[in-house]
Design an enzyme around this catalytic site. Sequence first.
Site, PDB file in Angstrom:
ATOM      1  CE  LYS A   3      -6.506   5.430  11.756  1.00 35.59           C
ATOM      2  NZ  LYS A   3      -5.927   6.718  12.148  1.00 35.59           N
ATOM      3  CD  GLN A  49      -6.340   9.033  14.980  1.00 39.85           C
ATOM      4  OE1 GLN A  49      -6.208   7.853  14.699  1.00 39.85           O
ATOM      5  NE2 GLN A  49      -6.600   9.949  14.058  1.00 39.85           N
ATOM      6  CG  ASP A  98       0.476   7.275  10.753  1.00 41.93           C
ATOM      7  OD1 ASP A  98      -0.369   6.874   9.921  1.00 41.93           O
ATOM      8  OD2 ASP A  98       0.177   7.778  11.841  1.00 41.93           O
TER       9      ASP A  98
END
Length: 301
Positions: free
Chosen positions: A53, A97, A120
């Site tokens: 990422k 994460q 997200d």
Amino acid sequence: MADIIDGKAFAANLRIAIALQVADIRVIYGVTPGLAVVLVGDDPASQVYTRNKTRQARETGMASFEHRLPANASRQQLLELINRLNKDAQVNGILVQLPLPKQIDVEAVIDAIHPAKDVDGFKPVNMGHLLIGGEGMVPCTPQGCLMLLKSRFGDLSGQHALVIGRSNIVGKPMAALLLRENCTVTVAHSHTRDLPEECARADILIAAVGQPRFIQGEWIKPGATVIDVGINRIDAGDGKTRLVGDVDFEAAVKVAGAITPVPGGVGPMTIVCLLLNTLTAACQQHSIPAPSLGGAFPKAP
Ligand code: NAD
């Protein structure tokens, strides 16, 4: 044999389009989108995901900030970090994460992220917008699946879509997105009585179960489009491991009209949608017109 939907190629093209927009807004508005990626602990798979990422964010010209906390970090430590990132004007998107170590509850962490930086799309406010048709951050994996479907079908109206799995990060938002696209949506889960029967009706089948090769080829409606979200590591038999999806690919490819492979299907789309959400978040925070990447989407396959 089914067409193979090349998510890797699709994502690569989309990354180029994002990089061009990032360069544009830097020149025109003096803004560089910034993504903060937070990793707690040293889970090997999570390390790979966060590295990918941050690397891809940099490759598209964004600023990326990696923050690591030890596996025994307290909930308070993580919340303090998120609080700092919420206030940091260089950070437009925050990604924590998952999974987190046991001592830290995910809800409190998601709750702490500012809604505008929730790239997200996991916050209840963004999930709510998704359900009622408002504007908000859309979770990356379902967003990527929808892009692949739209590149194939164009208009999805009237298609019978089956989503297998009802997690908050994949199944539920996927079903909401397909409903917005005028599909007739069925959601199957661990209590569903007759899964093969549900599969037999599905023009579009999305598998997000987390069990290797669980969906059998003979369950699939001939000609259906199959999107395999699953990422399962199995023993390859030669002392090594390999990744497989939730669908028995070898059998399904003989029945389906189109199918995503694992790896190289949904996975690359998830990361590129995170970059897209970060770009969108940066534009919103600086009152810059939203990115228009519609024309850049390649056809798949
Ligand atoms: P999860 O464990 O949170 O949810 C699994 C779902 O499967 C549950 O809703 C459960 O009801 C359902 N289920 C379990 N057994 C079932 C059965 N016998 N019949 C029907 N449904 C059943 O998983 P998740 O987070 O949604 O992830 C699902 C898979 O997708 C995993 O393999 C995960 O690694 C993968 N994943 C991939 C990406 C990506 O970028 N490609 C992103 C997120 C998750």
